[in-house]
Motif scaffolding. Structure first.
Motif, PDB file in Angstrom:
ATOM      1  N   ALA A 134       9.655  14.148  -4.883  1.00  0.00           N
ATOM      2  CA  ALA A 134       8.230  14.483  -4.855  1.00  0.00           C
ATOM      3  C   ALA A 134       8.017  15.981  -4.929  1.00  0.00           C
ATOM      4  O   ALA A 134       7.115  16.454  -5.641  1.00  0.00           O
ATOM      5  N   LEU A 135       8.809  16.758  -4.201  1.00  0.00           N
ATOM      6  CA  LEU A 135       8.689  18.201  -4.253  1.00  0.00           C
ATOM      7  C   LEU A 135       8.937  18.725  -5.667  1.00  0.00           C
ATOM      8  O   LEU A 135       8.225  19.601  -6.166  1.00  0.00           O
ATOM      9  N   THR A 148       4.922   7.166  -7.034  1.00  0.00           N
ATOM     10  CA  THR A 148       4.577   8.488  -7.561  1.00  0.00           C
ATOM     11  C   THR A 148       3.968   9.315  -6.433  1.00  0.00           C
ATOM     12  O   THR A 148       3.450   8.753  -5.456  1.00  0.00           O
ATOM     13  N   PRO A 149       4.015  10.649  -6.514  1.00  0.00           N
ATOM     14  CA  PRO A 149       3.451  11.480  -5.439  1.00  0.00           C
ATOM     15  C   PRO A 149       1.954  11.230  -5.276  1.00  0.00           C
ATOM     16  O   PRO A 149       1.215  11.114  -6.257  1.00  0.00           O
ATOM     17  N   GLY A 150       1.518  11.168  -4.018  1.00  0.00           N
ATOM     18  CA  GLY A 150       0.098  10.962  -3.746  1.00  0.00           C
ATOM     19  C   GLY A 150      -0.660  12.267  -3.661  1.00  0.00           C
ATOM     20  O   GLY A 150      -1.774  12.377  -4.160  1.00  0.00           O
ATOM     21  N   ARG A 151      -0.064  13.283  -3.036  1.00  0.00           N
ATOM     22  CA  ARG A 151      -0.676  14.599  -2.914  1.00  0.00           C
ATOM     23  C   ARG A 151       0.402  15.647  -3.138  1.00  0.00           C
ATOM     24  O   ARG A 151       1.537  15.482  -2.708  1.00  0.00           O
ATOM     25  N   CYS A 152       0.014  16.725  -3.792  1.00  0.00           N
ATOM     26  CA  CYS A 152       0.998  17.753  -4.119  1.00  0.00           C
ATOM     27  C   CYS A 152       0.734  19.084  -3.424  1.00  0.00           C
ATOM     28  O   CYS A 152       1.378  20.084  -3.752  1.00  0.00           O
ATOM     29  N   GLU A 165       2.622  17.884   6.877  1.00  0.00           N
ATOM     30  CA  GLU A 165       2.091  16.879   7.808  1.00  0.00           C
ATOM     31  C   GLU A 165       2.630  15.494   7.461  1.00  0.00           C
ATOM     32  O   GLU A 165       1.889  14.525   7.367  1.00  0.00           O
ATOM     33  N   ALA A 166       3.939  15.386   7.297  1.00  0.00           N
ATOM     34  CA  ALA A 166       4.562  14.136   6.827  1.00  0.00           C
ATOM     35  C   ALA A 166       4.851  13.164   7.962  1.00  0.00           C
ATOM     36  O   ALA A 166       5.962  12.663   8.097  1.00  0.00           O
ATOM     37  N   LYS A 167       3.840  12.876   8.794  1.00  0.00           N
ATOM     38  CA  LYS A 167       4.071  12.024   9.960  1.00  0.00           C
ATOM     39  C   LYS A 167       4.174  10.554   9.589  1.00  0.00           C
ATOM     40  O   LYS A 167       4.853   9.787  10.249  1.00  0.00           O
ATOM     41  N   LYS A 168       3.442  10.150   8.535  1.00  0.00           N
ATOM     42  CA  LYS A 168       3.432   8.729   8.150  1.00  0.00           C
ATOM     43  C   LYS A 168       3.840   8.556   6.691  1.00  0.00           C
ATOM     44  O   LYS A 168       3.441   7.605   6.042  1.00  0.00           O
ATOM     45  N   GLY A 172       0.810  -1.206   0.000  1.00  0.00           N
ATOM     46  CA  GLY A 172       0.000   0.000   0.000  1.00  0.00           C
ATOM     47  C   GLY A 172       0.846   1.260   0.000  1.00  0.00           C
ATOM     48  O   GLY A 172       2.036   1.234   0.313  1.00  0.00           O
ATOM     49  N   GLY A 173       0.205   2.365  -0.328  1.00  0.00           N
ATOM     50  CA  GLY A 173       0.881   3.647  -0.335  1.00  0.00           C
ATOM     51  C   GLY A 173       0.802   4.325   1.019  1.00  0.00           C
ATOM     52  O   GLY A 173       0.365   3.745   2.020  1.00  0.00           O
ATOM     53  N   THR A 174       1.240   5.569   1.063  1.00  0.00           N
ATOM     54  CA  THR A 174       1.246   6.355   2.296  1.00  0.00           C
ATOM     55  C   THR A 174       0.558   7.686   2.032  1.00  0.00           C
ATOM     56  O   THR A 174      -0.025   7.902   0.972  1.00  0.00           O
ATOM     57  N   THR A 175       0.635   8.582   3.008  1.00  0.00           N
ATOM     58  CA  THR A 175       0.060   9.916   2.827  1.00  0.00           C
ATOM     59  C   THR A 175       0.744  10.675   1.695  1.00  0.00           C
ATOM     60  O   THR A 175       0.178  11.626   1.166  1.00  0.00           O
ATOM     61  N   HIS A 176       1.959  10.274   1.329  1.00  0.00           N
ATOM     62  CA  HIS A 176       2.739  11.007   0.330  1.00  0.00           C
ATOM     63  C   HIS A 176       2.900  10.289  -1.004  1.00  0.00           C
ATOM     64  O   HIS A 176       3.101  10.949  -2.027  1.00  0.00           O
TER      65      HIS A 176
END
Length: 271
Positions: free
Chosen positions: A264-265, A216-220, A227-230, A185-189
């Motif tokens: 990702a950035l 690939t980036p999940g959210r941009c 909020e990169a906690k996970k 699975g993916g993550t928040t990012h």
């Protein structure tokens, strides 16, 4: 004879401090925030319905389901509150070599005081079974069972390809049995795209397996990166000899984490 008795009395340690019941109107429960998960921490959520502040000197979770850590210093005065969280580190789960254990009763032990009294030992009973501890025990011991059979890690070689990062998961044998990687699975990012599902099988006589993975980036949006906690807790679903599917959290090493965030950035136009 009298001298012997006096010597014995002088060398003995004071008796252990007896435990007291919690003060009226003060109770605790257990919780966990998203930021607690990567550092294996939980919150002791204190409720004080009285107008008297309660001073917590230290806090300790005691349960056979997890290793008991030394009491953790808090030094916090809790006024009237519906909930004030005290963060403590959770010890490793006590897992079994076969199967998943049942969660055991737990207590929160604290040295606390009300008013001008000195701190004294108090034991709070945690309602049993506690759903948070049951989930954490299940997750950690599921991961333990898979790790007894094989190590699952990010491979060392990751390269940018267009707008994606491509590399491998590496599965290395440790114990017996065929290990099937069903999914990742993916993550928040990051979104994870395997080449196929199931990802691959480390056969019973096989020592090493590489599984290709695309990220690939999940959210941009900037908020997601703040909020990169996970961001790097990737869940891998695996089973041994066709048994029950378990989840293993796989974390890339810090140098690769830094590369992935930079990638990702840049891909999101935020770098």
């Amino acid at each position: 004879m009298m001298a012997v008795l006096l010597t014995g009395c002088g060398s003995s340690e004071p008796p252990a401090q007896p435990s007291a019941k919690p003060p009226g109107g003060v109770s605790v429960s257990l919780a966990q925030w998203r930021s607690d998960e990567p550092v294996h921490a939980i919150e002791v959520a204190v409720r004080n319905t009285t107008d008297t502040p309660v001073y917590f000197a230290d806090v300790q979770l005691v349960t056979p389901s997890f290793k008991t850590l030394p009491a953790q210093r808090i030094d916090s005065a809790i006024n009237k509150t519906e909930r004030t969280d005290l963060r403590i580190t959770l010890g490793p789960a006590n897992c079994l070599p076969k199967g998943l254990p049942e969660v055991q009763p737990a207590t929160v032990v604290a040295h606390l005081s009300t008013g001008s009294e000195p701190p004294h030992k108090v034991v709070f009973d945690v309602p049993h079974p506690d759903p948070l501890l049951a989930r954490l025990l299940r997750d950690e011991c599921s991961e333990f069972l898979i790790k007894e059979a094989a190590d699952i890690e990010f491979g060392p070689e990751w390269e940018e390809s267009g707008k994606a990062m491509r590399g491998n998961l590496v599965i290395t044998r440790r114990g017996e049995g065929a290990v099937t990687l069903n999914d990742m699975g993916g993550t928040t990012h990051f979104i994870v795209t395997p080449r196929h599902r199931p990802l691959g099988v480390l056969a019973a006589g096989q020592q090493r397996l590489e599984v290709p993975i695309t990220l690939t980036p999940g959210r941009c949006d900037p908020h997601a990166f703040a909020e990169a906690k996970k961001a790097f807790l990737f869940p891998v679903r695996a089973s041994i000899d066709g048994g029950q599917e378990r989840v293993v959290i796989v974390v890339p090493p810090k140098p690769l984490q830094d590369r992935l965030i930079t990638y990702a950035l840049k891909t999101c136009g935020l770098g």
